[in-house]
Design an enzyme around this catalytic site. Structure first.
Site, PDB file in Angstrom:
ATOM      1  N   ARG A  41      -7.849   1.730  -0.911  1.00 46.55           N
ATOM      2  CA  ARG A  41      -7.646   2.579   0.268  1.00 46.55           C
ATOM      3  C   ARG A  41      -8.920   2.726   1.094  1.00 46.55           C
ATOM      4  O   ARG A  41      -9.194   3.792   1.635  1.00 46.55           O
ATOM      5  CB  ARG A  41      -7.128   3.965  -0.117  1.00 46.55           C
ATOM      6  CG  ARG A  41      -5.751   3.969  -0.719  1.00 46.55           C
ATOM      7  CD  ARG A  41      -4.683   3.991   0.366  1.00 46.55           C
ATOM      8  NE  ARG A  41      -3.360   3.852  -0.202  1.00 46.55           N
ATOM      9  CZ  ARG A  41      -2.519   4.866  -0.370  1.00 46.55           C
ATOM     10  NH1 ARG A  41      -2.850   6.061  -0.001  1.00 46.55           N
ATOM     11  NH2 ARG A  41      -1.336   4.654  -0.883  1.00 46.55           N
ATOM     12  N   ARG A  45      -6.988   7.510   5.776  1.00 43.54           N
ATOM     13  CA  ARG A  45      -7.147   8.790   6.463  1.00 43.54           C
ATOM     14  C   ARG A  45      -8.519   9.454   6.333  1.00 43.54           C
ATOM     15  O   ARG A  45      -8.814  10.393   7.059  1.00 43.54           O
ATOM     16  CB  ARG A  45      -6.048   9.756   6.026  1.00 43.54           C
ATOM     17  CG  ARG A  45      -4.784   9.558   6.849  1.00 43.54           C
ATOM     18  CD  ARG A  45      -3.692  10.485   6.380  1.00 43.54           C
ATOM     19  NE  ARG A  45      -3.270  10.100   5.031  1.00 43.54           N
ATOM     20  CZ  ARG A  45      -2.442  10.804   4.276  1.00 43.54           C
ATOM     21  NH1 ARG A  45      -1.966  11.947   4.722  1.00 43.54           N
ATOM     22  NH2 ARG A  45      -2.081  10.383   3.094  1.00 43.54           N
ATOM     23  N   ARG A  54      -3.819   6.642  14.195  1.00 42.15           N
ATOM     24  CA  ARG A  54      -2.556   7.181  13.692  1.00 42.15           C
ATOM     25  C   ARG A  54      -1.976   8.291  14.562  1.00 42.15           C
ATOM     26  O   ARG A  54      -0.799   8.647  14.429  1.00 42.15           O
ATOM     27  CB  ARG A  54      -2.739   7.649  12.240  1.00 42.15           C
ATOM     28  CG  ARG A  54      -2.732   6.521  11.227  1.00 42.15           C
ATOM     29  CD  ARG A  54      -1.309   6.070  10.903  1.00 42.15           C
ATOM     30  NE  ARG A  54      -0.665   7.042  10.031  1.00 42.15           N
ATOM     31  CZ  ARG A  54       0.218   7.945  10.410  1.00 42.15           C
ATOM     32  NH1 ARG A  54       0.593   7.995  11.664  1.00 42.15           N
ATOM     33  NH2 ARG A  54       0.748   8.781   9.552  1.00 42.15           N
ATOM     34  N   ASP A  90       1.416  -1.972   3.024  1.00 43.30           N
ATOM     35  CA  ASP A  90       1.785  -1.016   1.979  1.00 43.30           C
ATOM     36  C   ASP A  90       2.661  -1.717   0.952  1.00 43.30           C
ATOM     37  O   ASP A  90       3.422  -2.626   1.299  1.00 43.30           O
ATOM     38  CB  ASP A  90       2.536   0.185   2.575  1.00 43.30           C
ATOM     39  CG  ASP A  90       2.553   1.340   1.591  1.00 43.30           C
ATOM     40  OD1 ASP A  90       1.611   2.139   1.607  1.00 43.30           O
ATOM     41  OD2 ASP A  90       3.494   1.404   0.772  1.00 43.30           O
ATOM     42  N   TYR A 167      10.052   3.751  -6.999  1.00 39.23           N
ATOM     43  CA  TYR A 167      10.331   4.324  -5.665  1.00 39.23           C
ATOM     44  C   TYR A 167      11.794   4.124  -5.287  1.00 39.23           C
ATOM     45  O   TYR A 167      12.430   4.990  -4.693  1.00 39.23           O
ATOM     46  CB  TYR A 167       9.426   3.687  -4.603  1.00 39.23           C
ATOM     47  CG  TYR A 167       8.008   4.236  -4.632  1.00 39.23           C
ATOM     48  CD1 TYR A 167       7.692   5.447  -4.026  1.00 39.23           C
ATOM     49  CD2 TYR A 167       6.993   3.552  -5.285  1.00 39.23           C
ATOM     50  CE1 TYR A 167       6.407   5.958  -4.060  1.00 39.23           C
ATOM     51  CE2 TYR A 167       5.685   4.050  -5.323  1.00 39.23           C
ATOM     52  CZ  TYR A 167       5.406   5.256  -4.710  1.00 39.23           C
ATOM     53  OH  TYR A 167       4.135   5.768  -4.746  1.00 39.23           O
TER      54      TYR A 167
HETATM   55  O1  1CP Z   1      -7.195  -0.031   2.293  1.00 37.55           O
HETATM   56  C1  1CP Z   1      -6.292  -0.336   1.490  1.00 37.55           C
HETATM   57  O2  1CP Z   1      -6.378  -0.131   0.279  1.00 37.55           O
HETATM   58  C2  1CP Z   1      -5.120  -1.117   2.024  1.00 37.55           C
HETATM   59  C3  1CP Z   1      -3.980  -0.369   2.376  1.00 37.55           C
HETATM   60  C4  1CP Z   1      -2.984   0.221   1.387  1.00 37.55           C
HETATM   61  C5  1CP Z   1      -2.656  -0.127   0.056  1.00 37.55           C
HETATM   62  C6  1CP Z   1      -3.324  -1.142  -0.841  1.00 37.55           C
HETATM   63  C7  1CP Z   1      -2.111   1.248   1.758  1.00 37.55           C
HETATM   64  C8  1CP Z   1      -2.127   1.916   3.066  1.00 37.55           C
HETATM   65  N1  1CP Z   1      -1.224   1.465   0.739  1.00 37.55           N
HETATM   66  C9  1CP Z   1      -1.537   0.660  -0.317  1.00 37.55           C
HETATM   67  C10 1CP Z   1      -0.817   0.548  -1.581  1.00 37.55           C
HETATM   68  C11 1CP Z   1       0.101   1.612  -1.999  1.00 37.55           C
HETATM   69  N2  1CP Z   1       1.026   2.294  -1.265  1.00 37.55           N
HETATM   70  C12 1CP Z   1       0.244   2.025  -3.322  1.00 37.55           C
HETATM   71  C13 1CP Z   1      -0.537   1.440  -4.464  1.00 37.55           C
HETATM   72  C14 1CP Z   1      -1.866   2.053  -4.551  1.00 37.55           C
HETATM   73  C15 1CP Z   1      -1.856   3.460  -5.019  1.00 37.55           C
HETATM   74  O3  1CP Z   1      -1.409   3.656  -6.158  1.00 37.55           O
HETATM   75  O4  1CP Z   1      -2.313   4.324  -4.262  1.00 37.55           O
HETATM   76  C16 1CP Z   1       1.240   3.005  -3.387  1.00 37.55           C
HETATM   77  C17 1CP Z   1       1.733   3.742  -4.606  1.00 37.55           C
HETATM   78  C18 1CP Z   1       1.744   3.180  -2.070  1.00 37.55           C
HETATM   79  C19 1CP Z   1       2.833   4.062  -1.668  1.00 37.55           C
HETATM   80  C20 1CP Z   1       2.464   4.987  -0.584  1.00 37.55           C
HETATM   81  N3  1CP Z   1       2.036   4.584   0.655  1.00 37.55           N
HETATM   82  C21 1CP Z   1       2.471   6.390  -0.596  1.00 37.55           C
HETATM   83  C22 1CP Z   1       2.954   7.255  -1.729  1.00 37.55           C
HETATM   84  C23 1CP Z   1       1.967   7.502  -2.807  1.00 37.55           C
HETATM   85  C24 1CP Z   1       2.622   8.354  -3.858  1.00 37.55           C
HETATM   86  O5  1CP Z   1       2.002   9.347  -4.248  1.00 37.55           O
HETATM   87  O6  1CP Z   1       3.754   8.064  -4.269  1.00 37.55           O
HETATM   88  C25 1CP Z   1       2.021   6.832   0.647  1.00 37.55           C
HETATM   89  C26 1CP Z   1       1.858   8.244   1.118  1.00 37.55           C
HETATM   90  C27 1CP Z   1       1.736   5.662   1.418  1.00 37.55           C
HETATM   91  C28 1CP Z   1       1.261   5.616   2.820  1.00 37.55           C
HETATM   92  C29 1CP Z   1       0.008   4.910   3.060  1.00 37.55           C
HETATM   93  N4  1CP Z   1      -0.255   3.598   2.701  1.00 37.55           N
HETATM   94  C30 1CP Z   1      -1.499   3.227   3.151  1.00 37.55           C
HETATM   95  C31 1CP Z   1      -2.047   4.354   3.850  1.00 37.55           C
HETATM   96  C32 1CP Z   1      -3.381   4.352   4.533  1.00 37.55           C
HETATM   97  C33 1CP Z   1      -1.115   5.386   3.775  1.00 37.55           C
HETATM   98  C34 1CP Z   1      -1.228   6.740   4.417  1.00 37.55           C
HETATM   99  C35 1CP Z   1      -0.468   6.662   5.677  1.00 37.55           C
HETATM  100  C36 1CP Z   1      -0.974   7.589   6.707  1.00 37.55           C
HETATM  101  O7  1CP Z   1      -0.631   8.781   6.650  1.00 37.55           O
HETATM  102  O8  1CP Z   1      -1.684   7.136   7.625  1.00 37.55           O
END
Ligand code: 1CP
Length: 363
Positions: A41, A45, A54, A90, A167
């Site tokens: 990540r 944010r 965003r 994502d 999910y």
């Molecule tokens: O910079 C990076 O790492 C690349 C971008 C990236 C990656 C690798 C994002 C952007 N998401 C992910 C993977 C991801 N998405 C995972 C695996 C990693 C982890 O365990 O954190 C998972 C579980 C998700 C699912 C997801 N995407 C959630 C839910 C998490 C949960 O608690 O269940 C959420 C809220 C997101 C949104 C998301 N994805 C990425 C960002 C920057 C965001 C936030 C979106 C925003 O509000 O701008």
């Protein structure tokens, strides 16, 4: 020749070394001049620039607008000076073409509109072509590769079948994974067929990312740590083996999960050049258990980045001491950067890892 130069000369001239970037060499456990670092990540944010983008576009629109997704990817590398880029996308994106409906609701995270509740729901999942349906991610990858111009390698990624299934069955994020595990225990055949569908999609998607220019791929099995070791072996391992063995040979695979202290050996048996470790394990003990035929990535607690430079330094030194400069350690957090993390602390960590691991190699 002074000792440091001799050491470097040996590293540079060794005939079995590829001319890959530091990060890729480390994934392959080749000797390297210092410890590479990138952060899960690293685009997100915690960055004011990301938050500004965003305000204008939704998260899904950002992922689907390749030019913007590429900018966000490269911005993280420029700002943080990390050793690898990770494509901005994502793990849940393939759920949309599978037909379950995907939305990101403000503040509530992801929502799956038509969650899987029965064998019939699994049978209804759509077959789809990754190049057509997820072409926007492949296009982002091409743009990033161009923009980076080989400065650092690009990591492609996908969710692992268990984490994606969780999910799809829960309908969103979950704490106890009650629906997922109940489905797994009571709908054995449907569970395995769901995992097969997800494994097949994941392999095709990752190979398409590699064809588009990703040099390393990471499989996120973020929530698999909710399972006991025997359930992992029975319900997940065969599908992880199938998935990892389908990935284009020669491209390093990072196999990541959290809460996996009791699963590490089984995860390694499923494959992956690098095993992701979270902060709940000591890196040296976990690596000793895994053996030296695999590289490791980790494992700073992301919450440490909310503290101060003194604490960051102490914990970073401990992790580097545990890794002992052995080939095959990639520095990372144990999970993603939290949104409330100060940017300055992230920059401090990156420079610290570079400085400490360089001086350790030369000392
Ligand atoms: O910079 C990076 O790492 C690349 C971008 C990236 C990656 C690798 C994002 C952007 N998401 C992910 C993977 C991801 N998405 C995972 C695996 C990693 C982890 O365990 O954190 C998972 C579980 C998700 C699912 C997801 N995407 C959630 C839910 C998490 C949960 O608690 O269940 C959420 C809220 C997101 C949104 C998301 N994805 C990425 C960002 C920057 C965001 C936030 C979106 C925003 O509000 O701008």
């Amino acid at each position: 020749m002074p000792t440091e130069q001799k050491k470097l000369a040996t590293v540079n001239c060794s005939s079995d070394l590829s001319d890959d970037h530091l990060f890729v060499r480390t994934c392959k456990r080749e000797p390297a001049e210092r410890t590479p670092i990138w952060l899960m990540r690293q685009a997100g944010r915690f960055q004011p620039e990301y938050r500004a983008i965003r305000e204008k576009v939704s998260f899904l629109e950002l992922c689907k607008t390749s030019q913007l997704a590429a900018e966000v990817t490269v911005m993280a590398v420029d700002q943080l000076n990390v050793d690898a880029a990770i494509i901005f996308a994502d793990i849940l994106l393939p759920l949309e073409p599978l037909g379950v409906g995907l939305e990101f609701v403000k503040g509530d995270g992801p929502v799956i509109n038509r969650p899987i509740t029965s064998a019939a729901d699994v049978a209804r999942l759509k077959q789809f072509d990754v190049i057509t349906e997820l072409g926007y991610v492949l296009q982002s990858i091409k743009l990033v590769v161009q923009a980076l111009n080989q400065r650092v390698p690009l990591i492609g990624f996908a969710g692992a079948p268990f984490t994606l299934a969780s999910y799809m069955i829960e309908g969103g994020s979950s704490r106890n994974f009650e629906k997922t595990k109940t489905f797994m225990y009571t709908e054995n055949a449907a569970w395995h067929s769901l995992m097969e569908v997800l494994s097949d999609v994941t392999v095709r998607y990752l190979n398409a990312q590699i064809a588009a220019g990703a040099q390393v791929v990471q499989l996120f099995d973020s929530w698999v740590g909710c399972l006991g070791p025997e359930d992992y072996r029975q319900f997940v391992a065969p599908h992880m083996k199938e998935t990892i063995s389908g990935i284009t040979p020669g491209v390093p695979v990072i196999h990541f999960g959290t809460g996996t202290a009791t699963l590490l050996q089984s995860m390694k048996d499923c494959g992956g050049d690098v095993i992701g470790l979270d902060w709940r394990v000591e890196l040296d003990q976990a690596w000793a258990e895994l053996g030296d035929q695999v590289a490791v990535q980790g494992n700073l607690d992301p919450v440490v980045l909310l503290s101060d430079t003194e604490q960051i330094r102490l914990q970073t030194e401990r992790i580097l001491r545990q890794a002992k400069g052995r080939p095959g350690h990639i520095f990372n957090l144990g999970h993603g950067i939290l949104p409330s993390t100060p940017v300055a602390n992230v920059k401090y960590l990156v420079e610290l890892v570079k400085e400490l691991s360089t001086s350790a190699k030369q000392g």
